[in-house]
Design a protein around this motif. Structure first.
Motif, PDB file in Angstrom:
ATOM      1  N   UNK A  41      66.813  19.858  -2.197  1.00  0.00           N
ATOM      2  CA  UNK A  41      66.262  19.732  -0.865  1.00  0.00           C
ATOM      3  C   UNK A  41      64.814  19.299  -0.839  1.00  0.00           C
ATOM      4  N   UNK A  42      64.298  18.762  -1.942  1.00  0.00           N
ATOM      5  CA  UNK A  42      62.919  18.302  -1.975  1.00  0.00           C
ATOM      6  C   UNK A  42      62.775  16.895  -1.417  1.00  0.00           C
ATOM      7  N   UNK A  43      61.609  16.341  -1.568  1.00  0.00           N
ATOM      8  CA  UNK A  43      61.295  15.003  -1.080  1.00  0.00           C
ATOM      9  C   UNK A  43      60.599  14.218  -2.187  1.00  0.00           C
ATOM     10  N   UNK A  69      56.261  10.234  -7.112  1.00  0.00           N
ATOM     11  CA  UNK A  69      56.026  11.666  -6.918  1.00  0.00           C
ATOM     12  C   UNK A  69      57.279  12.269  -6.303  1.00  0.00           C
ATOM     13  N   UNK A  70      57.688  13.417  -6.823  1.00  0.00           N
ATOM     14  CA  UNK A  70      58.820  14.162  -6.272  1.00  0.00           C
ATOM     15  C   UNK A  70      58.457  15.640  -6.283  1.00  0.00           C
ATOM     16  N   UNK A  71      58.902  16.370  -5.279  1.00  0.00           N
ATOM     17  CA  UNK A  71      58.618  17.799  -5.199  1.00  0.00           C
ATOM     18  C   UNK A  71      59.797  18.508  -4.565  1.00  0.00           C
ATOM     19  N   UNK A  72      59.864  19.803  -4.763  1.00  0.00           N
ATOM     20  CA  UNK A  72      60.967  20.602  -4.235  1.00  0.00           C
ATOM     21  C   UNK A  72      60.459  21.598  -3.212  1.00  0.00           C
ATOM     22  N   UNK A  73      61.389  22.095  -2.424  1.00  0.00           N
ATOM     23  CA  UNK A  73      61.099  23.173  -1.498  1.00  0.00           C
ATOM     24  C   UNK A  73      61.007  24.479  -2.260  1.00  0.00           C
ATOM     25  N   UNK A  74      60.088  25.336  -1.896  1.00  0.00           N
ATOM     26  CA  UNK A  74      59.994  26.632  -2.575  1.00  0.00           C
ATOM     27  C   UNK A  74      61.054  27.610  -2.069  1.00  0.00           C
ATOM     28  N   UNK A  89      62.931  36.709  -7.589  1.00  0.00           N
ATOM     29  CA  UNK A  89      62.136  37.439  -6.604  1.00  0.00           C
ATOM     30  C   UNK A  89      60.889  36.663  -6.229  1.00  0.00           C
ATOM     31  N   UNK A  90      60.347  35.876  -7.146  1.00  0.00           N
ATOM     32  CA  UNK A  90      59.189  35.037  -6.845  1.00  0.00           C
ATOM     33  C   UNK A  90      59.632  33.583  -6.867  1.00  0.00           C
ATOM     34  N   UNK A  91      59.569  32.920  -5.725  1.00  0.00           N
ATOM     35  CA  UNK A  91      59.995  31.532  -5.647  1.00  0.00           C
ATOM     36  C   UNK A  91      58.915  30.611  -6.191  1.00  0.00           C
ATOM     37  N   UNK A  92      59.348  29.569  -6.853  1.00  0.00           N
ATOM     38  CA  UNK A  92      58.417  28.604  -7.426  1.00  0.00           C
ATOM     39  C   UNK A  92      58.622  27.256  -6.759  1.00  0.00           C
ATOM     40  N   UNK A  93      57.598  26.441  -6.784  1.00  0.00           N
ATOM     41  CA  UNK A  93      57.682  25.081  -6.279  1.00  0.00           C
ATOM     42  C   UNK A  93      57.474  24.139  -7.453  1.00  0.00           C
ATOM     43  N   UNK A  94      58.368  23.178  -7.617  1.00  0.00           N
ATOM     44  CA  UNK A  94      58.304  22.233  -8.727  1.00  0.00           C
ATOM     45  C   UNK A  94      57.864  20.875  -8.203  1.00  0.00           C
TER      46      UNK A  94
END
Length: 110
Positions: A41-43, A69-74, A89-94
């Motif tokens: 679901x990233x952009x 550039x590409x990134x994901x939703x946290x 438990x802790x969400x990460x953003x890539x």
């Protein structure tokens, strides 16, 4: 065409959906874990520009640059291993960024 011999091209692309699957390899440790991080679901975006010079009417040379550039939703991360996937438990953003330059030559057949 900027002039009779110089041309500038530019392209922009938008990625409305990206998927990510990454594996963390710690090969220098005595015990290695191959846990995977996944997200969707990233952009993303890609931008490219080329400046070309026409040596003759049919032959040109150019230099260009490209950026990705590409990134994901946290909000959509999961951690997967051999025992299955869990919601952390802790969400990460890539994110990922790449850039490069290139030279090109082109010959156009009439």
């Amino acid at each position: 065409m900027l002039t009779e011999r110089w041309r500038l091209n530019a392209d922009v692309a938008y990625l409305p959906w990206t998927d990510f699957k990454g594996r963390d390899h710690h090969l220098l440790r005595p015990t290695t874990m191959f846990d995977e991080q996944r997200s969707n679901g990233g952009r993303g975006v890609q931008v490219e520009g080329v400046l070309s010079y026409f040596v003759t009417r049919n032959f040109s040379v150019g230099v260009g640059g490209r950026y990705w550039a590409m990134w994901t939703n946290s909000r959509s991360d999961s951690l997967c291993s051999s025992s299955g996937c869990v919601e952390p438990t802790m969400l990460a953003k890539y994110s990922m960024e790449r850039w490069g330059t290139f030279f090109q030559a082109s010959y156009k057949l009439d």
